[in-house]
Design a protein around this motif. Structure first.
Motif, short mmCIF file in Angstrom:
data_model
loop_
_atom_site.label_atom_id
_atom_site.label_comp_id
_atom_site.label_asym_id
_atom_site.label_seq_id
_atom_site.Cartn_x
_atom_site.Cartn_y
_atom_site.Cartn_z
N ILE A 97 4.39 -7.87 9.62
CA ILE A 97 5.55 -8.76 9.52
C ILE A 97 6.50 -8.47 10.69
N THR A 149 0.83 -1.21 0.00
CA THR A 149 0.00 0.00 0.00
C THR A 149 0.87 1.26 0.00
N ARG A 169 0.69 -3.52 6.72
CA ARG A 169 0.26 -3.67 8.13
C ARG A 169 -1.26 -3.70 8.23
N ARG A 170 -1.89 -2.76 7.53
CA ARG A 170 -3.35 -2.64 7.67
C ARG A 170 -4.12 -3.37 6.58
N PRO A 201 17.38 6.51 -4.71
CA PRO A 201 17.31 7.71 -3.86
C PRO A 201 15.85 8.15 -3.66
N VAL A 205 12.12 9.12 -3.93
CA VAL A 205 11.12 8.62 -4.89
C VAL A 205 10.08 9.71 -5.15
N TRP A 232 -0.76 -8.16 7.27
CA TRP A 232 0.20 -8.98 8.03
C TRP A 232 1.25 -8.03 8.59
N ARG A 288 1.22 7.32 -2.07
CA ARG A 288 1.39 7.84 -0.69
C ARG A 288 2.49 8.89 -0.70
N ALA A 293 4.11 3.96 -1.26
CA ALA A 293 4.42 4.73 -2.47
C ALA A 293 5.05 3.83 -3.52
N VAL A 294 6.02 3.02 -3.11
CA VAL A 294 6.77 2.20 -4.07
C VAL A 294 6.08 0.86 -4.30
N LYS A 298 18.32 0.57 7.68
CA LYS A 298 18.32 0.02 6.32
C LYS A 298 19.70 -0.59 6.00
N TYR A 337 16.84 5.77 10.45
CA TYR A 337 16.28 5.08 9.28
C TYR A 337 17.42 4.53 8.42
#
Ligand SMILES: NC(=O)c1ccc[n+]([C@@H]2O[C@H](COP(=O)([O-])OP(=O)(O)OC[C@H]3O[C@@H](n4cnc5c(N)ncnc54)[C@H](OP(=O)(O)O)[C@@H]3O)[C@@H](O)[C@H]2O)c1
Length: 338
Positions: free
Chosen positions: A49, A13, A36-37, A153, A155, A47, A166, A15-16, A133, A129
């Protein structure tokens, strides 16, 4: 008869992930989206995760798993960033078999402040973040013999019309320009601000899936590299796009903001702000500090897959942001003053 290739797309759900799932569907794969939702539409599942067991409907086998799920907030404490971006990867790796083509989405900024994703120290990165990653990439390399890692980089939207499912992170900037949240642009105006369209990532993933799993760890870095727009060009594009929309909406033009270097900002503006601004103003000013590191990158990313020009995509993406956030895009900046 061969069964169709089944592909798990996490973060479907986002952006990417939403663009990736659409592109894989269009290429004829049977995709299953996870968030998630849970999303709306066919084969979309909830799920969390790393926190919940795999739902029965999502048990494999999978031809490929494209891991787009992440929490991209920069300001989480390190333990929470680890829960958000490392624990889900670990859980996903144990849920899919070794025969699955694993494709992990990462950020070009995982090389942090020292030019490598190898450091376990949070001090080697701009924020938690990036640190999480980078740790996820290290985990993937140690846990799996074969995997694709795809870094990219910032998006922005679709190449055809700037659409994004999103808006996060970067789109704080047009919002801040319209609300007057920042008095100046802190960075190096000739620094590089590399971007890709969601289509660039999605098309790359479709090609990667079609090519099958690599013999080891394969890293792709998407972007414009040394041809990326400069920071001043990016801000000109953003301002042009916002002002064309505002002219049609009958709202006053936005003026250019002055550039100040991080040194000028930290030595002059910030001490001034801390002394004279009210709490709300100060909060906005200090929130902007998180962007300094991204507006001062002078070394281009070493791209393996150079994408087409992103300047027109940025223009359309900002325009689309204005159309979908018209209350924010219409705001008239309040002048700064003590
Ligand atoms: N956006 C960028 O500028 C950018 C730049 C470089 C790299 N990337 C990378 O690209 C990938 C996708 O980012 P994005 O911008 O699309 O993120 P996004 O728009 O914030 O979407 C995040 C997605 O991940 C899901 N998610 C998060 N944690 C999850 C969990 N524990 N279990 C299941 N689903 C979970 C979210 O579900 P809910 O919707 O239900 O919360 C949502 O679908 C990430 O790996 C990110 O690091 C993004």
């Amino acid at each position: 008869m061969r069964s169709p290739a089944r592909i798990l797309v996490t973060g479907a759900t986002g952006a990417v992930g939403s663009a990736v799932q659409r592109a894989l569907d269009a290429a004829g794969y049977e995709t299953y989206g996870v968030s998630r939702r849970g999303g709306t539409g066919e084969r979309q599942y909830a799920w969390r995760i790393g926190r919940e067991a795999v739902p029965d409907a999502l048990r494999g086998p999978w031809t490929a798993a494209v891991h787009c799920a992440a929490d991209t907030r920069w300001n989480l404490p390190t333990e929470r960033a680890a829960e958000a971006n490392i624990a889900p990867l670990r859980a996903l790796l144990s849920a899919v078999g070794p025969e699955t083509h694993f494709i992990h989405l990462s950020s070009s900024y995982v090389t942090g402040l020292e030019g490598t994703f190898a450091s376990p120290s949070p001090d080697a990165y701009r924020n938690s973040y990036e640190w999480s990653k980078a740790a996820a990439e290290r985990l993937l390399r140690s846990e799996r013999e074969s995997a694709d890692i795809v870094r990219f980089p910032i998006v922005i939207g679709a190449r055809s019309d700037g659409r994004l499912d999103r808006y996060s992170g970067f789109f704080w900037l047009p919002s801040a320009l319209c609300s007057g949240a920042v008095p100046a642009l802190v960075g190096d105006e000739k620094a590089l601000l590399d971007m890709v369209s969601t289509d660039d990532v999605a098309d790359h993933i479709v090609r990667t899936v079609a090519g099958g799993p690599p013999p080891g760890h394969r890293l792709s870095v998407l972007g414009r590299g040394d041809l990326a727009q400069r920071v001043d060009e990016v801000f000109d594009t953003i301002l042009d796009s916002l002002n064309s929309w505002r002219a049609e909406a009958g709202v006053a033009r936005l003026d250019h903001l002055p550039f100040v270097t991080p040194d000028q900002w930290n030595r002059f503006y910030l001490p001034f702000a801390e002394q004279y601004l009210d709490r709300a103003q100060l909060q906005r000013v200090t929130a902007f500090r998180a962007y300094q590191g991204y507006l001062s990158v002078t070394e281009p990313f070493a791209v393996t897959d150079r994408v087409a020009d992103t300047a027109p995509v940025l223009h359309d993406s900002i325009r689309r942001w204005a159309e979908t956030h018209s209350a924010s895009a219409r705001r008239v900046p309040r002048p700064w003053g003590a």
